[in-house]
Design an enzyme around this catalytic site. Structure first.
Site: not given
Length: 577
Positions: A180, A182, A335, A364, A431, A475
């Site tokens: 949730g 934001d 990315d 990246e 990551d 992760d």
């Protein structure tokens, strides 16, 4: 002499301009050789035949096998021809190093073809340090897990904020994970971030997607409703800028979501779709069994974009321009950018710089990214090499302090100095496992690793929650909800860590020079400029080690007193110049 160890390359990390009249040259030699003198002879090409200026080179870096001699060459005319001369102990000869090899004599008549040569320094080729970002601490936020700002329209939440049950796949079924967080929640915490010394925020992707991480983009031009809308992003950027905090967005241009309307149009219409060549498909239509299209990491839900396609380059550039022009963002983290062609990034940077000259582009790449880190593509890259070296040194104790320095120096020698000043140094991220996971419950050891991060040359990145010692393995365990009610906010180690972060407000740490040393197993990081000289002395051991800092002013310390640095302790000292 170990001739095979001697290395110099023109127009590379061994030879590069830092302004229109200055060329930095590096020469690698074997540590087994004992040189009494290493010099560079130079001049503009048209003068070099008749006269050579001479400069003594100095050892600036050392690793396990090599010494790196460095010099700055300066000419009134921006052109350089040069060779090196070497003198060894117990050897009367002078050896000449040119682009043709190593010889006992050198004939200047043929220097036009045999000397190393930087023909002309063009301003466009000079890598410039991004002064807007230099020295700032960047704080990475996994948006869904940082803070809830708006309480309404949260029916999509599937886990409690403090849940550690973050795995989406159970019994081969997919159960989405949403906490949730934001954009409004980030805006509400700007004062907090400013207070702990943060200078920039890097947000994981905020565009419409199916997952909580949003690396599977469905619509690049739409902010995901879970995170808010355009007004929320505008508010965040505007309020952050008022507090001198910069904003970096994460762009995912290597691949899209399987559910992206462009890919769905290809599934429906095959080669008749105008987006067919946006992707790399072996056939008329994409199929998953067998898989006939390129993907990110063999994940069929993330089809790979064709970055070689000029239309893809145009489309993605429009995305990047949109968030600069409409929202005034300051940087992009790119990315999986190492999987896109160089032509993609050359066009991207050239066009984006036209509308925002000081935009900061972070690629990246988990390995040596030197081919992308030039004046025409990325400004920076995520420095995972330093992360893993730090993990092995601080957490795993795999090598000595001297060996750690050698590893760091070898990493620094991959890149030109302006690039090293902009590399994004990190200890953890969304990551990889949180760094505290490897050293807990030793908070003093954790402080050492954070002090190293802040003191090391480059741009330090802190992952949300690092400042309160959040735990979490790989992760998704590293993406737990920020613990805003943590008792660690009241621990002395938290206050020490905030003081460590404040070191980055000092000019010597922001933009000064750096030298790494080992003394009696202590790690010494020197940061200095024309006005001040700081020493960071780190004891990465469970033994007490004496260290005399004499008349130097103690700026910060932990587990240190009376010229003694106790186990996992440190001292930061200062003296004027």
């Amino acid at each position: 002499m170990f001739k095979e160890a001697i290395l110099h390359r023109i127009d590379s990390e061994y030879s590069y301009p830092i302004d229109k009249n200055t060329l930095v040259v590096r020469l690698r030699v074997s540590k087994k050789d004992k040189f009494t003198s290493v010099k560079c002879l130079f001049n503009p090409a048209m003068k070099f035949l008749k006269f050579q200026k001479e400069i003594e080179m100095e050892v600036k870096y050392e690793d396990n096998d090599f010494l790196y001699y460095v010099a700055k060459l300066q000419n009134d005319f921006p052109s350089f021809s040069y060779i090196f001369t070497l003198n060894l102990e117990n050897d009367p000869k002078t050896y000449y190093v040119s682009d043709e090899g190593i010889f006992e004599e050198y004939d200047y008549r043929f220097s036009q073809v045999s000397a190393f040569r930087y023909a002309f320094i063009n301003e466009d080729d000079v890598i410039k340090v991004n002064k807007k970002f230099e020295g700032r601490i960047i704080y990475q936020i996994f948006v869904d897990s940082f803070n809830i700002g708006r309480k309404e329209n949260k029916g999509y939440i599937t886990r409690a904020w403090d849940s550690k049950d973050l795995f989406a796949f159970k019994n081969k079924e997919y159960h989405p994970v949403f906490l949730g967080g934001d954009l409004k929640g980030i805006t509400l915490k700007l004062d907090y971030l400013k207070e702990i010394g943060i200078g920039a925020i890097y947000l994981t992707p905020i565009f419409e997607a199916k997952t909580n991480h949003k690396y599977d983009t469905m619509d690049y031009f739409k902010i995901d409703e879970m995170f808010g809308d355009e007004s929320d992003l505008k508010e965040l950027v505007n309020e952050a800028h008022k507090k001198d905090i910069l904003i970096c967005l994460d762009l995912v241009f290597n691949h899209t979501s399987f559910f992206n309307p462009m890919f769905q149009d290809v599934i429906k219409n095959g080669r008749k779709s105008k987006y067919h060549d946006f992707y790399i498909i072996d056939g008329d239509k994409p199929t998953t069994n067998p898989l006939n299209y390129m993907t990110f990491s063999e994940a069929f839900m993330m089809p790979k974009l064709n970055g070689n396609n000029p239309l893809v380059q145009e489309y993605t550039l429009d995305v990047a321009k949109h968030y600069v022009e409409k929202f005034n963002v300051d940087a992009y983290r790119l990315d999986v950018s190492n999987e896109l062609p160089h032509s993609f990034w050359m066009n991207f940077k050239r066009e984006l710089k036209k509308i925002k000259e000081d935009i900061f582009l972070i690629g990246e790449c988990w390995y040596n990214a030197s081919s992308f880190l030039n004046a025409y593509e990325w400004d920076s890259s995520m420095n995972y090499a330093t992360l893993f070296s730090a993990k092995e040194y601080f957490a795993e104790k795999k090598f000595s302090t001297k060996e750690f320095i050698y590893r760091l120096n070898a990493s620094l020698m991959r890149y030109r100095e302006p690039t090293n000043r902009m590399l994004l140094n990190l200890l953890d991220s969304h990551d990889v496992s949180r760094f505290y996971e490897f050293v807990k419950p030793n908070l003093n050891l954790y402080l050492l690793s954070e002090l190293f991060l802040i003191s090391f040359i480059g741009t330090p990145m802190v992952y949300y929650g690092d400042e309160v010692f959040m735990e979490g393995g790989d992760d998704p365990l590293n993406r737990q909800g920020m613990i805003w009610n943590s008792s660690n906010f009241n621990k002395k180690e938290h206050y020490i860590l905030k003081d460590i972060y404040k070191l980055r407000s000092l000019e010597a740490f922001k933009s000064g020079e750096m030298k790494l040393k080992e003394e009696n197993s202590l790690l010494i990081i020197e940061r200095y400029n024309n006005d001040s000289f700081y020493k960071v002395i780190i004891n990465n051991s469970d033994k007490k080690i004496p260290y005399e800092f004499k008349e130097d002013e103690v700026v910060l310390k932990n587990n240190a007193k009376d010229n003694l640095i106790e186990e996992f302790g440190f001292i930061v000292t200062k003296r004027g110049i």
